[in-house]
Scaffold this motif. Structure first.
Motif, mmCIF file in Angstrom:
data_model
loop_
_atom_site.group_PDB
_atom_site.id
_atom_site.type_symbol
_atom_site.label_atom_id
_atom_site.label_comp_id
_atom_site.label_asym_id
_atom_site.label_seq_id
_atom_site.Cartn_x
_atom_site.Cartn_y
_atom_site.Cartn_z
ATOM 1 N N GLU A 51 0.830 -1.204 0.000
ATOM 2 C CA GLU A 51 0.000 0.000 0.000
ATOM 3 C C GLU A 51 0.865 1.255 0.000
ATOM 4 N N VAL A 52 1.897 1.264 0.837
ATOM 5 C CA VAL A 52 2.798 2.413 0.882
ATOM 6 C C VAL A 52 3.533 2.568 -0.444
ATOM 7 N N HIS A 53 3.995 1.446 -0.989
ATOM 8 C CA HIS A 53 4.753 1.506 -2.241
ATOM 9 C C HIS A 53 3.901 2.086 -3.364
ATOM 10 N N GLU A 54 2.625 1.711 -3.422
ATOM 11 C CA GLU A 54 1.759 2.246 -4.471
ATOM 12 C C GLU A 54 1.591 3.756 -4.327
ATOM 13 N N ARG A 55 1.463 4.243 -3.108
ATOM 14 C CA ARG A 55 1.310 5.684 -2.886
ATOM 15 C C ARG A 55 2.607 6.437 -3.153
ATOM 16 N N LEU A 56 3.728 5.731 -3.039
ATOM 17 C CA LEU A 56 5.032 6.339 -3.302
ATOM 18 C C LEU A 56 5.386 6.339 -4.783
ATOM 19 N N CYS A 57 4.573 5.699 -5.595
ATOM 20 C CA CYS A 57 4.832 5.623 -7.037
ATOM 21 C C CYS A 57 3.651 6.243 -7.769
ATOM 22 N N SER A 58 3.658 7.561 -7.865
ATOM 23 C CA SER A 58 2.522 8.276 -8.442
ATOM 24 C C SER A 58 2.996 9.408 -9.333
ATOM 25 N N GLU A 59 2.243 9.669 -10.379
ATOM 26 C CA GLU A 59 2.462 10.879 -11.152
ATOM 27 C C GLU A 59 2.168 12.092 -10.274
ATOM 28 N N SER A 60 2.697 13.224 -10.646
ATOM 29 C CA SER A 60 2.514 14.454 -9.866
ATOM 30 C C SER A 60 1.207 15.133 -10.262
ATOM 31 N N VAL A 61 0.113 14.534 -9.812
ATOM 32 C CA VAL A 61 -1.225 15.051 -10.101
ATOM 33 C C VAL A 61 -2.053 15.025 -8.825
ATOM 34 N N LEU A 62 -3.152 15.786 -8.845
ATOM 35 C CA LEU A 62 -4.036 15.873 -7.686
ATOM 36 C C LEU A 62 -5.478 15.898 -8.164
ATOM 37 N N LEU A 63 -6.329 15.114 -7.511
ATOM 38 C CA LEU A 63 -7.759 15.111 -7.811
ATOM 39 C C LEU A 63 -8.455 16.177 -6.973
ATOM 40 N N ILE A 64 -9.308 16.972 -7.618
ATOM 41 C CA ILE A 64 -10.083 18.007 -6.933
ATOM 42 C C ILE A 64 -11.560 17.633 -7.030
ATOM 43 N N ARG A 65 -12.241 17.594 -5.890
ATOM 44 C CA ARG A 65 -13.625 17.142 -5.845
ATOM 45 C C ARG A 65 -14.569 18.072 -6.607
ATOM 46 N N ARG A 66 -15.610 17.482 -7.150
ATOM 47 C CA ARG A 66 -16.589 18.212 -7.951
ATOM 48 C C ARG A 66 -17.142 19.426 -7.207
ATOM 49 N N GLU A 67 -17.548 19.221 -5.942
ATOM 50 C CA GLU A 67 -18.152 20.327 -5.203
ATOM 51 C C GLU A 67 -17.160 21.459 -4.954
ATOM 52 N N ASP A 68 -15.872 21.123 -4.813
ATOM 53 C CA ASP A 68 -14.859 22.158 -4.600
ATOM 54 C C ASP A 68 -14.634 22.989 -5.858
ATOM 55 N N VAL A 69 -14.941 22.406 -7.008
ATOM 56 C CA VAL A 69 -14.819 23.129 -8.275
ATOM 57 C C VAL A 69 -16.041 24.016 -8.506
ATOM 58 N N LEU A 70 -17.217 23.420 -8.458
ATOM 59 C CA LEU A 70 -18.431 24.129 -8.868
ATOM 60 C C LEU A 70 -18.769 25.298 -7.951
ATOM 61 N N GLN A 71 -18.481 25.186 -6.656
ATOM 62 C CA GLN A 71 -18.867 26.258 -5.739
ATOM 63 C C GLN A 71 -17.995 27.504 -5.882
ATOM 64 N N ARG A 72 -16.912 27.404 -6.664
ATOM 65 C CA ARG A 72 -16.015 28.558 -6.816
ATOM 66 C C ARG A 72 -16.076 29.175 -8.210
ATOM 67 N N LEU A 73 -17.019 28.732 -9.012
ATOM 68 C CA LEU A 73 -17.193 29.336 -10.330
ATOM 69 C C LEU A 73 -17.762 30.745 -10.183
ATOM 70 N N THR A 74 -17.253 31.664 -10.980
ATOM 71 C CA THR A 74 -17.739 33.039 -10.953
ATOM 72 C C THR A 74 -17.567 33.651 -12.332
ATOM 73 N N ASN A 75 -18.471 34.547 -12.680
ATOM 74 C CA ASN A 75 -18.373 35.233 -13.972
ATOM 75 C C ASN A 75 -17.325 36.335 -13.956
ATOM 76 N N GLU A 76 -16.864 36.693 -12.765
ATOM 77 C CA GLU A 76 -15.928 37.809 -12.646
ATOM 78 C C GLU A 76 -14.515 37.443 -13.098
ATOM 79 N N VAL A 77 -14.186 36.162 -13.029
ATOM 80 C CA VAL A 77 -12.847 35.718 -13.424
ATOM 81 C C VAL A 77 -12.990 34.703 -14.554
ATOM 82 N N PRO A 78 -12.455 34.997 -15.741
ATOM 83 C CA PRO A 78 -12.592 34.078 -16.875
ATOM 84 C C PRO A 78 -11.995 32.709 -16.562
ATOM 85 N N LEU A 79 -12.693 31.668 -16.956
ATOM 86 C CA LEU A 79 -12.209 30.310 -16.728
ATOM 87 C C LEU A 79 -10.902 30.057 -17.474
#
Length: 321
Positions: free
Chosen positions: A220-248
């Motif tokens: 389990e540790v070895h699998e977590r130590l062998c990862s691409e440098s990416v991060l998952l961001i949850r859907r709700e954390d994305v959608l709640q911060r959308l605004t028309n004031e800042v272009p996507l």
């Protein structure tokens, strides 16, 4: 590492890798050049060791009792890296105030109140990288401690526990930088961050860590130590911060070309489109993928005037599989 012999008997179901029911290990820690351990009849062995019992490795920076007494609980938001450095310095005999260590590590925070583009950029680098840990440990110790990072991605030709044990026996203190979004147990929620943890010991198919105090299977540790440098961001954390004031489109206005390569802007647009779907009409994205500043692997720390420092600095990178 103390020259005094330390013996302990550890027998607890609480600190076992998932799937095991009992373990009994009697360990003797003496001179810094080695650790001897006799696994009890209930000790699990990793698959790579079953054909060669003599190769089963066990080595400890701290005993279980020492870890319980000396471990540092997380010292602040996103400060798992600084917390690990506090424990590294402790293990090497150096006491430094946690707030000083955090300042030396320069922990970065999430900008939770920002519009989506800036929020995502802050998430990609929140906390600390392995290099910040190395620099922070050196600064907080007034130059007495140095670190060397070993990448485990792409996949390396290494047996994790024996490799860690060999360095611990020589006096090095390991810190794991792991993508906790990998090897998530079935039925559990996907974590939302990477994590730095001090490794205070290893045993047959087991890695002992602090913050939180835990023992996790080698695989389990070895699998977590062998990862691409990416991060998952949850859907709700994305959608709640959308605004028309800042272009996507400003999501991609970043020097790191991986933002465009991963088409983060396109992923967000897909999530927005899915909001118009009826419930159950088709599966919706649960996360978007963004670049991460972190690299998965292990940093080994030691005193600058120790016997192991030359071999640590001269050691080759782990070979690719």
């Amino acid at each position: 590492m103390s020259q005094n012999t330390v013996r302990f008997l550890y027998c607890s179901i609480v600190l076992l890798p998932k799937g095991y029911t009992s373990v009994s290990v009697t360990m003797e820690r003496g001179s810094a050049d080695g650790v001897q351990a006799q696994p009890g009849s209930g000790c699990p062995q990793s698959a790579s060791n079953t054909d060669a019992k003599a190769e089963v490795s066990m080595a400890m920076v701290w005993s279980i009792q020492e870890a319980v007494a000396r471990q540092t609980l997380q010292i602040g938001v996103s400060a798992c890296g600084a917390t690990a450095v506090v424990d590294v310095l402790q293990a090497l005999g150096i006491s430094v105030a946690p707030e000083l260590v955090d300042g030396c590590v320069r922990t970065r925070l999430r900008r939770n109140e920002s519009p989506l583009p800036d929020y995502l950029h802050s998430r990609s680098e929140a906390g600390a990288t392995h290099q910040q840990l190395i620099d922070g440990a050196e600064q907080a110790s007034d130059g007495r401690v140095l670190g060397r990072f070993f990448s485990l991605h792409p996949q390396r030709k290494v047996r994790l526990v024996p490799w860690l044990a060999s360095w611990i026996r020589r006096g090095a203190v390991p810190v794991a930088t792991m993508n906790m979004q990998r090897a998530v147990p079935a039925g559990e929620e996907t974590p939302d961050a990477w994590h730095h943890q001090l490794i205070f010991g290893v045993g047959p198919n087991a890695v002992f860590m602090t913050n939180p105090l835990d023992v996790v299977s080698e695989g389990e540790v070895h699998e977590r130590l062998c990862s691409e440098s990416v991060l998952l961001i949850r859907r709700e954390d994305v959608l709640q911060r959308l605004t028309n004031e800042v272009p996507l489109s400003t999501v991609s206005d970043y020097p790191d070309t991986r933002w465009k390569a991963l088409d983060v802007e396109g992923q967000v647009k897909q999530m927005i489109t899915e909001e118009g779907f009826s419930d159950g009409e088709q599966p919706k994205m649960t996360h978007i993928v963004i670049p991460a500043a972190y690299k998965s692997g292990v940093t080994l720390f030691t005193l600058r005037d120790s016997d192991v420092v030359h071999s640590l600095l001269e050691a080759p990178e782990l070979p690719l599989l």
